[in-house]
Design a protein around this motif. Sequence first.
Motif, PDB file in Angstrom:
ATOM      1  N   TYR A 105       0.797  -1.232   0.000  1.00 43.67           N
ATOM      2  CA  TYR A 105       0.000   0.000   0.000  1.00 43.67           C
ATOM      3  C   TYR A 105       0.830   1.283   0.000  1.00 43.67           C
ATOM      4  N   VAL A 106       2.090   1.232  -0.414  1.00 44.65           N
ATOM      5  CA  VAL A 106       2.874   2.455  -0.559  1.00 44.65           C
ATOM      6  C   VAL A 106       2.300   3.243  -1.727  1.00 44.65           C
ATOM      7  N   GLN A 107       2.228   4.556  -1.549  1.00 46.64           N
ATOM      8  CA  GLN A 107       1.682   5.445  -2.569  1.00 46.64           C
ATOM      9  C   GLN A 107       2.691   6.553  -2.851  1.00 46.64           C
ATOM     10  N   ILE A 108       3.038   6.712  -4.112  1.00 48.65           N
ATOM     11  CA  ILE A 108       4.008   7.718  -4.535  1.00 48.65           C
ATOM     12  C   ILE A 108       3.282   8.628  -5.520  1.00 48.65           C
ATOM     13  N   TYR A 109       3.068   9.876  -5.112  1.00 46.25           N
ATOM     14  CA  TYR A 109       2.239  10.803  -5.876  1.00 46.25           C
ATOM     15  C   TYR A 109       3.039  11.995  -6.388  1.00 46.25           C
ATOM     16  N   THR A 110       3.247  12.095  -7.694  1.00 44.68           N
ATOM     17  CA  THR A 110       3.834  13.316  -8.251  1.00 44.68           C
ATOM     18  C   THR A 110       2.741  14.327  -8.597  1.00 44.68           C
ATOM     19  N   ALA A 111       1.519  13.860  -8.761  1.00 42.06           N
ATOM     20  CA  ALA A 111       0.406  14.713  -9.197  1.00 42.06           C
ATOM     21  C   ALA A 111      -0.175  15.509  -8.037  1.00 42.06           C
ATOM     22  N   TYR A 112      -0.564  16.740  -8.346  1.00 37.02           N
ATOM     23  CA  TYR A 112      -1.303  17.549  -7.376  1.00 37.02           C
ATOM     24  C   TYR A 112      -2.111  18.606  -8.116  1.00 37.02           C
ATOM     25  N   HIS A 113      -2.906  19.340  -7.366  1.00 37.32           N
ATOM     26  CA  HIS A 113      -3.802  20.345  -7.945  1.00 37.32           C
ATOM     27  C   HIS A 113      -3.550  21.692  -7.274  1.00 37.32           C
ATOM     28  N   PRO A 114      -3.872  22.785  -7.951  1.00 34.70           N
ATOM     29  CA  PRO A 114      -3.738  24.093  -7.318  1.00 34.70           C
ATOM     30  C   PRO A 114      -4.536  24.137  -6.012  1.00 34.70           C
ATOM     31  N   ILE A 115      -4.004  24.821  -5.004  1.00 34.28           N
ATOM     32  CA  ILE A 115      -4.708  24.883  -3.715  1.00 34.28           C
ATOM     33  C   ILE A 115      -5.764  25.987  -3.673  1.00 34.28           C
ATOM     34  N   ALA A 142       3.023   3.974   3.506  1.00 31.48           N
ATOM     35  CA  ALA A 142       3.659   5.295   3.420  1.00 31.48           C
ATOM     36  C   ALA A 142       3.150   6.026   2.180  1.00 31.48           C
ATOM     37  N   ILE A 143       3.019   7.332   2.308  1.00 29.47           N
ATOM     38  CA  ILE A 143       2.612   8.188   1.198  1.00 29.47           C
ATOM     39  C   ILE A 143       3.736   9.182   0.948  1.00 29.47           C
ATOM     40  N   ILE A 144       4.224   9.213  -0.280  1.00 32.59           N
ATOM     41  CA  ILE A 144       5.286  10.128  -0.677  1.00 32.59           C
ATOM     42  C   ILE A 144       4.641  11.201  -1.551  1.00 32.59           C
ATOM     43  N   CYS A 145       4.705  12.448  -1.094  1.00 35.49           N
ATOM     44  CA  CYS A 145       4.024  13.559  -1.764  1.00 35.49           C
ATOM     45  C   CYS A 145       4.877  14.177  -2.870  1.00 35.49           C
ATOM     46  N   PRO A 146       4.239  14.957  -3.748  1.00 35.47           N
ATOM     47  CA  PRO A 146       4.931  15.552  -4.895  1.00 35.47           C
ATOM     48  C   PRO A 146       6.154  16.379  -4.494  1.00 35.47           C
ATOM     49  N   ALA A 158       6.159   2.876   8.607  1.00 38.22           N
ATOM     50  CA  ALA A 158       4.840   2.534   8.073  1.00 38.22           C
ATOM     51  C   ALA A 158       3.835   3.634   8.388  1.00 38.22           C
ATOM     52  N   GLY A 159       2.991   3.924   7.424  1.00 41.93           N
ATOM     53  CA  GLY A 159       1.931   4.904   7.608  1.00 41.93           C
ATOM     54  C   GLY A 159       2.375   6.354   7.562  1.00 41.93           C
ATOM     55  N   SER A 160       3.618   6.613   7.274  1.00 42.13           N
ATOM     56  CA  SER A 160       4.119   7.987   7.247  1.00 42.13           C
ATOM     57  C   SER A 160       3.609   8.737   6.026  1.00 42.13           C
ATOM     58  N   VAL A 161       3.460  10.050   6.178  1.00 42.62           N
ATOM     59  CA  VAL A 161       3.103  10.923   5.074  1.00 42.62           C
ATOM     60  C   VAL A 161       4.273  11.878   4.883  1.00 42.62           C
ATOM     61  N   VAL A 162       5.041  11.639   3.807  1.00 42.07           N
ATOM     62  CA  VAL A 162       6.276  12.382   3.564  1.00 42.07           C
ATOM     63  C   VAL A 162       5.945  13.606   2.712  1.00 42.07           C
ATOM     64  N   THR A 163       5.935  14.774   3.350  1.00 44.49           N
ATOM     65  CA  THR A 163       5.566  16.017   2.680  1.00 44.49           C
ATOM     66  C   THR A 163       6.777  16.884   2.345  1.00 44.49           C
ATOM     67  N   LYS A 164       7.929  16.578   2.930  1.00 43.62           N
ATOM     68  CA  LYS A 164       9.150  17.351   2.715  1.00 43.62           C
ATOM     69  C   LYS A 164      10.316  16.395   2.541  1.00 43.62           C
ATOM     70  N   ASP A 165      11.418  16.909   1.996  1.00 41.14           N
ATOM     71  CA  ASP A 165      12.609  16.103   1.789  1.00 41.14           C
ATOM     72  C   ASP A 165      13.078  15.473   3.097  1.00 41.14           C
ATOM     73  N   ILE A 166      13.585  14.237   2.984  1.00 41.45           N
ATOM     74  CA  ILE A 166      14.143  13.507   4.125  1.00 41.45           C
ATOM     75  C   ILE A 166      15.605  13.219   3.781  1.00 41.45           C
ATOM     76  N   PRO A 167      16.535  13.539   4.704  1.00 47.00           N
ATOM     77  CA  PRO A 167      17.954  13.351   4.389  1.00 47.00           C
ATOM     78  C   PRO A 167      18.362  11.884   4.355  1.00 47.00           C
ATOM     79  N   ALA A 168      19.590  11.652   3.940  1.00 46.87           N
ATOM     80  CA  ALA A 168      20.155  10.302   3.888  1.00 46.87           C
ATOM     81  C   ALA A 168      20.470   9.811   5.292  1.00 46.87           C
ATOM     82  N   GLY A 169      20.416   8.491   5.458  1.00 45.07           N
ATOM     83  CA  GLY A 169      20.896   7.843   6.669  1.00 45.07           C
ATOM     84  C   GLY A 169      20.084   8.087   7.923  1.00 45.07           C
TER      85      GLY A 169
END
Length: 183
Positions: A105-115, A142-146, A158-169
């Motif tokens: 159930y991982v979701q990787i979304y590049t698509a979005y709409h104007p707010i 996990a959901i990876i946002c645009p 598990a279950g995270s919503v990644v809205t911003k960059d996450i560094p290495a390591g």
Amino acid sequence: MKTELQKMLDGELYVAGDQQLVEMRDNARKLMSQYNQMIAEPLEPRVAVLKQLLGKCSTLDIQPPFYCDYGTHIQVGENFFMNFNCVILDCAMVTIGDNVMCGPYVQIYTAYHPIVAEERIKGPELAAPITIGDNVWLGGGAIICPGVTIGSNTTIGAGSVVTKDIPAGVFAAGNPCRVIRAI
């Protein structure tokens, strides 16, 4: 003048109902339908269909069912694994490194709409690329946002919503996802 495909890939407002984009999505859906019917098939014939669908892929194992918009805008490195019921909306490039594993159930979304509602109801959409480094684990759901980049050697809980960059390591988790600790 840019095509809607060029606008989409350049991160500009684009019309998803454009004939070229509709035909590309229809082609992807035909290949996904074929692939998703191959649940009991050995890996080799399934990979042959994935290689027709994806833009660039090497050694990989994606458990069906799997869903994407176009497929051609997904590039995966060596030794990629994706569990059941994952979705990649690849309206922009999705670049995935080597040795990446995704839970179910991982979701990787590049698509979005104007707010802004007035802009959104006009119809055009947007997309922003996603980059996932080498040796990354994306926990189930996990959901990876645009527009997000996840650095190499990182684990997303598990279950995270990644809205911003996450560094290495690092190990990162939550909603919104944040760094919990260095690995």
